[in-house]
Design a protein around this motif. Structure first.
Motif, PDB file in Angstrom:
ATOM      1  N   TRP A 135      -1.629   1.931   0.603  1.00 36.58           N
ATOM      2  CA  TRP A 135      -1.547   1.243  -0.701  1.00 36.58           C
ATOM      3  C   TRP A 135      -0.546   0.083  -0.632  1.00 36.58           C
ATOM      4  O   TRP A 135      -0.828  -1.012  -1.144  1.00 36.58           O
ATOM      5  CB  TRP A 135      -1.101   2.239  -1.772  1.00 36.58           C
ATOM      6  N   LEU A 136       0.593   0.297  -0.006  1.00 39.52           N
ATOM      7  CA  LEU A 136       1.612  -0.752   0.084  1.00 39.52           C
ATOM      8  C   LEU A 136       1.110  -1.943   0.889  1.00 39.52           C
ATOM      9  O   LEU A 136       1.296  -3.103   0.495  1.00 39.52           O
ATOM     10  CB  LEU A 136       2.880  -0.179   0.717  1.00 39.52           C
ATOM     11  N   VAL A 137       0.446  -1.671   2.018  1.00 47.61           N
ATOM     12  CA  VAL A 137      -0.093  -2.757   2.841  1.00 47.61           C
ATOM     13  C   VAL A 137      -1.134  -3.539   2.056  1.00 47.61           C
ATOM     14  O   VAL A 137      -1.141  -4.785   2.061  1.00 47.61           O
ATOM     15  CB  VAL A 137      -0.691  -2.199   4.147  1.00 47.61           C
ATOM     16  N   LEU A 138      -2.027  -2.825   1.380  1.00 45.08           N
ATOM     17  CA  LEU A 138      -3.052  -3.495   0.579  1.00 45.08           C
ATOM     18  C   LEU A 138      -2.419  -4.320  -0.528  1.00 45.08           C
ATOM     19  O   LEU A 138      -2.856  -5.453  -0.805  1.00 45.08           O
ATOM     20  CB  LEU A 138      -4.003  -2.454  -0.013  1.00 45.08           C
ATOM     21  N   ALA A 139      -1.379  -3.767  -1.177  1.00 42.41           N
ATOM     22  CA  ALA A 139      -0.704  -4.506  -2.245  1.00 42.41           C
ATOM     23  C   ALA A 139      -0.106  -5.805  -1.723  1.00 42.41           C
ATOM     24  O   ALA A 139      -0.229  -6.869  -2.358  1.00 42.41           O
ATOM     25  CB  ALA A 139       0.372  -3.627  -2.875  1.00 42.41           C
TER      26      ALA A 139
ATOM     27  N   LEU B 144      -9.316  -2.835   3.948  1.00 39.22           N
ATOM     28  CA  LEU B 144      -8.101  -2.074   3.655  1.00 39.22           C
ATOM     29  C   LEU B 144      -8.308  -1.164   2.442  1.00 39.22           C
ATOM     30  O   LEU B 144      -7.781  -0.046   2.395  1.00 39.22           O
ATOM     31  CB  LEU B 144      -6.935  -3.026   3.404  1.00 39.22           C
ATOM     32  N   THR B 145      -9.084  -1.644   1.497  1.00 41.36           N
ATOM     33  CA  THR B 145      -9.373  -0.834   0.306  1.00 41.36           C
ATOM     34  C   THR B 145     -10.186   0.400   0.669  1.00 41.36           C
ATOM     35  O   THR B 145      -9.943   1.504   0.144  1.00 41.36           O
ATOM     36  CB  THR B 145     -10.129  -1.679  -0.735  1.00 41.36           C
ATOM     37  N   LEU B 146     -11.151   0.236   1.556  1.00 45.28           N
ATOM     38  CA  LEU B 146     -11.937   1.387   2.011  1.00 45.28           C
ATOM     39  C   LEU B 146     -11.049   2.396   2.744  1.00 45.28           C
ATOM     40  O   LEU B 146     -11.228   3.612   2.596  1.00 45.28           O
ATOM     41  CB  LEU B 146     -13.075   0.916   2.918  1.00 45.28           C
ATOM     42  N   LEU B 147     -10.096   1.904   3.524  1.00 47.23           N
ATOM     43  CA  LEU B 147      -9.152   2.809   4.194  1.00 47.23           C
ATOM     44  C   LEU B 147      -8.307   3.566   3.172  1.00 47.23           C
ATOM     45  O   LEU B 147      -8.061   4.771   3.323  1.00 47.23           O
ATOM     46  CB  LEU B 147      -8.243   2.015   5.142  1.00 47.23           C
ATOM     47  N   LEU B 148      -7.866   2.860   2.138  1.00 45.81           N
ATOM     48  CA  LEU B 148      -7.108   3.524   1.080  1.00 45.81           C
ATOM     49  C   LEU B 148      -7.932   4.623   0.439  1.00 45.81           C
ATOM     50  O   LEU B 148      -7.444   5.742   0.204  1.00 45.81           O
ATOM     51  CB  LEU B 148      -6.671   2.504   0.026  1.00 45.81           C
ATOM     52  N   SER B 149      -9.203   4.332   0.159  1.00 48.57           N
ATOM     53  CA  SER B 149     -10.081   5.337  -0.439  1.00 48.57           C
ATOM     54  C   SER B 149     -10.236   6.545   0.478  1.00 48.57           C
ATOM     55  O   SER B 149     -10.169   7.696   0.036  1.00 48.57           O
ATOM     56  CB  SER B 149     -11.455   4.722  -0.727  1.00 48.57           C
TER      57      SER B 149
END
Length: 574
Positions: free
Chosen positions: A11-15, A38-43
């Motif tokens: 989440w921090l990296v995506l942010a 990155l969003t898919l990885l977060l999911s």
């Protein structure tokens, strides 16, 4: 804990990427796709935080296993009782079972399909948001970064992530909900009808979506935005699947409503509404940031009037999202809510609100006055798109979106009805599965057992063991003629008829526990007293115990069978 930490790092990296690279994400496809990856990885990481195959999923798995083995969609072989309400999901997870005898294949299929469906929801949230903004500004550059924000909010939605790897149908239901929205946005009436039919075949609450979709086509036709035949095409698309499916269900099960629906609608209306209100209220408190986002979006829609036709079409789609979300909440409220944690029944709502909020900002940008310089023959931007560039480049929106994502992740970790409750489900399901395997290896085929834990225990016990659900989900008589009983959560009802269970189904073994206990339990449920006696077993090499009730006339034989298992040792209560 490691997966939780990795999720927050993701989440921090995506942010950081979204906030720092926001202008490039809107302008360059490579940046946008990188952020979406990155969003898919977060999911994925968020789903792995939960990673719990819910006990409720095993009911569907047992139906799927019998279907794959050629016994038909039944819970007990030869008993045609509709104890599931997710036909499409049951059908999908049964497919691999037709080519493999390993019962673990069906469970693995449910997990993989659930995770894939949740990831698909992330991608569809991205696509739907951008489609709505494009609808408002057909010839403009759009704001594709908003789709990434909607995808990120979807990835962080706890009620979706919790059931990604759970084996239940919730992720598929959300995926079909978004597909329906996309079909309606594109004006594809037949596709929308087929999609809503698939949704109804996945969850009965989708009947509300079907009505909302029909009303939307009618309103659009009245306002001259759609052809009058669109509503007819929509109904035809839905009927292609729903009519033969309904005829098949009436032929096989001889009832229009499945047992699960019948038992839930028994009992007091006032108690059910009170329970539903508590359920929805708890959801609103946990998702108050999403609710606030929706309130702002609705306020924006109410203030945007006198707009060009293209913007009005986009505005209409956003009102459709509002109607779908509100209609679904109302359906869950009047049904009394549910027992499973993380608001499983409301899983489509946060995703709809995420798309609504991000698309509303796109509408705000498109409809904001453009302070353009006087037009000239060399003016490449007659519509003032460059004048709106500060709104596009402003980083406030990604900051707010990622804060909402972070808050949702915090809800996952700290809310008692989120990860802690799912951990309890995991423990119970794991222990019940072990008890089921014990029964499978110890009891002869055809043995009848009774339990209210109809999930993991029954699935692992295998199709050869007949399992009587004392709460009637998979028993025709109990569900439709039993006495309504309120569960611990007020307003959620099941049915019961212990006299029928004990005297007519006459199980050889009965079990009440939801798993192992930490001490020997020698008490007996009064419903079984007289015809049954307690048999207590110690789980070897652990501090755990399990007690069952065995039929007195065969008690000695049954205890000997169960005691032969190396992992369980009989200890007399005398």
């Amino acid at each position: 804990m490691v997966v939780t930490a990795v999720t927050f790092v993701a989440w921090l990296v995506l942010a950081v990427v979204l906030v720092i690279g926001w202008p490039r994400i809107n302008a360059q496809r490579s940046w946008r796709f990188a952020a979406l990856g990155l969003t898919l990885l977060l999911s994925l990481f968020h789903q792995l935080v939960y990673a719990t195959v819910a006990g409720d999923a095993y009911v569907t798995f047992r139906y799927a296993r019998n279907l794959a083995d050629g016994h038909g969609p039944v819970y007990n072989i030869g008993e045609y009782v509709e104890g599931y309400a997710n036909f499409l999901w049951m059908l999908l997870v049964a497919v691999p079972g037709t080519v493999s005898d390993d019962p673990g294949v069906i469970v693995a299929t449910g997990v993989v399909l659930g995770v894939a469906s949740a990831l698909g929801c992330v991608l569809l949230a991205y696509t739907l948001t951008n489609r709505i903004v494009r609808l408002a500004q057909p010839g403009g550059p759009g704001l594709p970064g908003l789709g990434v924000l909607a995808a990120a909010l979807t990835a962080a939605a706890s009620s979706l992530a919790a059931y990604g790897a759970s084996g239940v149908e919730a992720p598929l239901f959300v995926l079909l909900t978004l597909t329906l929205c996309l079909a309606l946005t594109s004006g594809r009436a037949v596709v929308a009808g087929v999609t809503v039919a698939l949704a109804v075949m996945t969850r009965p609450e989708a009947l509300v979506f079907a009505v909302v979709g029909l009303a939307w086509f009618v309103v659009e036709a009245v306002r001259g935005r759609r052809a009058g035949t669109a509503a007819v095409a929509y109904l035809a698309g839905a009927a292609v699947l729903l009519v033969p499916w309904t005829v098949w269900r009436l032929t096989v099960y001889e009832h229009l409503l499945p047992n699960l629906v019948v038992s839930r609608w028994n009992g007091s209306w006032s108690n059910r509404l009170a329970s539903g209100w508590d359920y929805v209220g708890g959801f609103a408190l946990a998702y108050q940031a999403f609710v606030a986002l929706a309130v702002v979006a609705i306020a924006l829609l109410l203030t945007r009037r006198g707009l060009p036709p293209s913007v009005l079409r986009a505005r209409s789609v956003m009102w459709l999202l509002v109607a779908l979300a509100v209609g679904h909440v109302a359906a869950v409220l009047v049904s009394g809510g549910g027992l499973m944690p993380v608001w499983r029944l409301l899983s489509p709502v946060p995703v709809l609100l995420a798309v609504l909020g991000t698309a509303a900002y796109g509408l705000f940008v498109v409809t904001s006055p453009a302070k353009t310089a006087p037009a000239s023959s060399a003016d490449p931007d007659p519509d003032g798109e460059n004048a709106r560039e500060p709104l596009v480049r402003r980083r406030t929106v990604p900051v707010v979106a990622m804060v909402l994502c972070g808050l949702s992740l915090v809800v996952t970790v700290v809310h008692p009805r989120a990860l802690p409750a799912m951990d309890e489900l995991r423990t119970s399901a794991t222990q019940l599965a072990e008890i089921g395997r014990w029964f499978h290896t110890s009891l002869p085929p055809g043995t009848v057992i009774s339990t209210h834990n109809t999930g993991a225990l029954a699935y692992e016990a295998g199709p050869a063991i007949v399992v009587v659900d004392v709460f009637g989900r998979t028993d025709e008589h109990i569900a439709r003629e039993g006495t309504p009983m309120e569960m611990a959560t007020r307003g959620v009802y099941v049915a019961r008829d212990f006299d029928y269970v004990v005297n007519e189904r006459a199980p050889a073994v009965a079990i009440d526990d939801t798993g192992f206990t930490t001490s020997q339990q020698c008490g007996i449920n009064p419903a079984y007293a007289g015809l049954y006696e307690v048999a207590s077993f110690r789980r070897e090499s652990t501090p755990y115990w399990v007690s069952v009730y065995v039929r007195r006339v065969a008690a000695t034989h049954l205890i000997q069978l169960l005691d032969r298992h190396s992992a369980f040792t009989y200890v007399s209560c005398l």
